[in-house]
Design a protein around this motif. Structure first.
Motif, PDB file in Angstrom:
ATOM      1  N   TYR A  25      25.011 -17.568 -15.445  1.00 51.98           N
ATOM      2  CA  TYR A  25      24.247 -18.089 -14.000  1.00 51.98           C
ATOM      3  C   TYR A  25      25.456 -17.832 -12.942  1.00 51.98           C
ATOM      4  N   ASP A  26      26.647 -18.085 -13.410  1.00 48.29           N
ATOM      5  CA  ASP A  26      27.605 -18.008 -12.473  1.00 48.29           C
ATOM      6  C   ASP A  26      27.850 -16.221 -12.114  1.00 48.29           C
ATOM      7  N   GLU A  27      27.419 -15.633 -12.791  1.00 46.45           N
ATOM      8  CA  GLU A  27      27.432 -14.255 -12.624  1.00 46.45           C
ATOM      9  C   GLU A  27      26.109 -13.854 -11.899  1.00 46.45           C
ATOM     10  N   ASN A  28      25.025 -14.326 -11.959  1.00 45.08           N
ATOM     11  CA  ASN A  28      23.734 -13.975 -11.113  1.00 45.08           C
ATOM     12  C   ASN A  28      23.208 -15.403 -10.765  1.00 45.08           C
ATOM     13  N   PRO A  34      19.859 -19.190  -0.019  1.00 43.21           N
ATOM     14  CA  PRO A  34      19.848 -18.472   1.136  1.00 43.21           C
ATOM     15  C   PRO A  34      20.491 -16.969   1.164  1.00 43.21           C
ATOM     16  N   SER A  35      19.976 -15.989   1.710  1.00 38.61           N
ATOM     17  CA  SER A  35      20.651 -14.835   1.425  1.00 38.61           C
ATOM     18  C   SER A  35      22.182 -14.792   1.728  1.00 38.61           C
ATOM     19  N   SER A  36      22.302 -15.346   2.806  1.00 43.08           N
ATOM     20  CA  SER A  36      23.887 -15.649   3.294  1.00 43.08           C
ATOM     21  C   SER A  36      24.670 -16.111   2.312  1.00 43.08           C
ATOM     22  N   LYS A  37      23.987 -17.239   1.748  1.00 41.19           N
ATOM     23  CA  LYS A  37      24.936 -17.808   0.599  1.00 41.19           C
ATOM     24  C   LYS A  37      25.019 -16.911  -0.675  1.00 41.19           C
ATOM     25  N   ARG A  38      23.904 -16.381  -0.996  1.00 41.94           N
ATOM     26  CA  ARG A  38      23.930 -15.336  -2.139  1.00 41.94           C
ATOM     27  C   ARG A  38      24.963 -14.134  -2.016  1.00 41.94           C
ATOM     28  N   SER A  39      24.967 -13.468  -0.759  1.00 42.29           N
ATOM     29  CA  SER A  39      25.789 -12.588  -0.327  1.00 42.29           C
ATOM     30  C   SER A  39      27.353 -13.047  -0.499  1.00 42.29           C
ATOM     31  N   LEU A  40      27.533 -14.399   0.161  1.00 41.12           N
ATOM     32  CA  LEU A  40      28.979 -14.833  -0.030  1.00 41.12           C
ATOM     33  C   LEU A  40      29.244 -15.301  -1.383  1.00 41.12           C
ATOM     34  N   HIS A  41      28.200 -15.891  -2.310  1.00 46.92           N
ATOM     35  CA  HIS A  41      28.715 -16.106  -3.590  1.00 46.92           C
ATOM     36  C   HIS A  41      29.009 -14.971  -4.429  1.00 46.92           C
ATOM     37  N   LYS A  42      28.266 -13.725  -4.196  1.00 45.51           N
ATOM     38  CA  LYS A  42      28.504 -12.618  -4.912  1.00 45.51           C
ATOM     39  C   LYS A  42      29.718 -11.954  -4.699  1.00 45.51           C
ATOM     40  N   SER A  43      30.328 -12.098  -3.228  1.00 45.20           N
ATOM     41  CA  SER A  43      31.638 -11.650  -3.189  1.00 45.20           C
ATOM     42  C   SER A  43      32.648 -12.299  -3.960  1.00 45.20           C
ATOM     43  N   PHE A  44      32.562 -13.609  -3.936  1.00 43.82           N
ATOM     44  CA  PHE A  44      33.570 -14.557  -4.567  1.00 43.82           C
ATOM     45  C   PHE A  44      33.332 -14.465  -6.148  1.00 43.82           C
ATOM     46  N   SER A  45      32.255 -14.113  -6.663  1.00 40.84           N
ATOM     47  CA  SER A  45      32.088 -14.152  -8.204  1.00 40.84           C
ATOM     48  C   SER A  45      31.735 -12.681  -8.868  1.00 40.84           C
ATOM     49  N   ARG A  46      32.042 -11.539  -8.273  1.00 43.80           N
ATOM     50  CA  ARG A  46      32.014 -10.248  -8.854  1.00 43.80           C
ATOM     51  C   ARG A  46      33.068 -10.220  -9.728  1.00 43.80           C
ATOM     52  N   ARG A  47      32.419  -9.930 -11.088  1.00 45.01           N
ATOM     53  CA  ARG A  47      33.462  -9.840 -12.078  1.00 45.01           C
ATOM     54  C   ARG A  47      32.820  -8.892 -13.118  1.00 45.01           C
ATOM     55  N   MET A  51      35.440  -9.140 -18.057  1.00 42.83           N
ATOM     56  CA  MET A  51      35.752 -10.363 -17.895  1.00 42.83           C
ATOM     57  C   MET A  51      34.584 -11.518 -18.480  1.00 42.83           C
ATOM     58  N   LYS A  52      33.375 -10.940 -18.087  1.00 43.58           N
ATOM     59  CA  LYS A  52      32.361 -12.182 -18.832  1.00 43.58           C
ATOM     60  C   LYS A  52      32.516 -11.951 -20.446  1.00 43.58           C
ATOM     61  N   ALA A  53      32.643 -10.898 -21.081  1.00 37.32           N
ATOM     62  CA  ALA A  53      32.976 -11.176 -22.518  1.00 37.32           C
ATOM     63  C   ALA A  53      34.314 -11.794 -22.764  1.00 37.32           C
ATOM     64  N   ASN A  54      35.268 -11.666 -21.828  1.00 38.94           N
ATOM     65  CA  ASN A  54      36.596 -12.609 -22.079  1.00 38.94           C
ATOM     66  C   ASN A  54      36.139 -13.996 -21.980  1.00 38.94           C
ATOM     67  N   ASP A  55      35.227 -14.417 -20.853  1.00 38.63           N
ATOM     68  CA  ASP A  55      34.937 -15.868 -20.756  1.00 38.63           C
ATOM     69  C   ASP A  55      34.198 -16.252 -21.946  1.00 38.63           C
ATOM     70  N   TYR A  56      33.367 -15.388 -22.704  1.00 35.85           N
ATOM     71  CA  TYR A  56      32.531 -15.860 -23.959  1.00 35.85           C
ATOM     72  C   TYR A  56      33.605 -16.177 -24.918  1.00 35.85           C
ATOM     73  N   GLU A  57      34.624 -15.146 -25.153  1.00 33.79           N
ATOM     74  CA  GLU A  57      35.674 -15.688 -26.092  1.00 33.79           C
ATOM     75  C   GLU A  57      36.503 -16.694 -26.084  1.00 33.79           C
ATOM     76  N   LEU A  58      36.544 -17.320 -24.515  1.00 33.83           N
ATOM     77  CA  LEU A  58      37.383 -18.373 -24.478  1.00 33.83           C
ATOM     78  C   LEU A  58      36.421 -19.541 -24.750  1.00 33.83           C
ATOM     79  N   VAL A  59      35.061 -19.539 -24.779  1.00 30.16           N
ATOM     80  CA  VAL A  59      34.226 -20.540 -24.880  1.00 30.16           C
ATOM     81  C   VAL A  59      34.253 -20.559 -26.579  1.00 30.16           C
TER      82      VAL A  59
END
Length: 106
Positions: A25-28, A34-47, A51-59
């Motif tokens: 969910y954090d990835e997508n 709102p579109s401005s929030k989406r683009s802002l969120h995407k800019s901060f959460s692009r990984r 790194m996503k696989a690494n997060d799965y390994e941490l879990v």
């Protein structure tokens, strides 16, 4: 005890699925933002996928000790049940009414 053990196993599976779903969910994020929030969120959460696989390994690492404890508990329950089967069989042959009372009490 066995039912509670199964509930623990289910809890661990649900916890793992929930944590990994949160990573996804954090990835997508939801398109309901709102579109401005989406683009802002995407800019901060692009990984990267790495790194996503690494997060799965941490879990998986976080839950590993809990999974190990629950599996060991399951093995202990199984051993105790198997150890008691012989005496239950003897009780059923020697005292059928006693066995019926025992089963009804449980």
């Amino acid at each position: 005890v066995c039912i509670q053990h199964v509930e623990l196993e289910i809890l661990l599976v649900e916890a793992e699925a929930g944590m990994k779903a949160r990573i996804d969910y954090d990835e997508n994020p939801s398109s309901a933002q709102p579109s401005s929030k989406r683009s802002l969120h995407k800019s901060f959460s692009r990984r990267s996928t790495h790194m996503k696989a690494n997060d799965y390994e941490l879990v998986d690492e976080f839950l590993a000790t809990h999974v190990k404890n629950v599996w060991e508990l399951g093995d202990e329950i199984r051993i105790r049940i198997l150890a008691g089967i012989g005496s239950s069989f003897d009780l059923a042959l020697k005292n059928p009414a006693g066995m019926v009372a025992l089963v009804e009490a449980v």
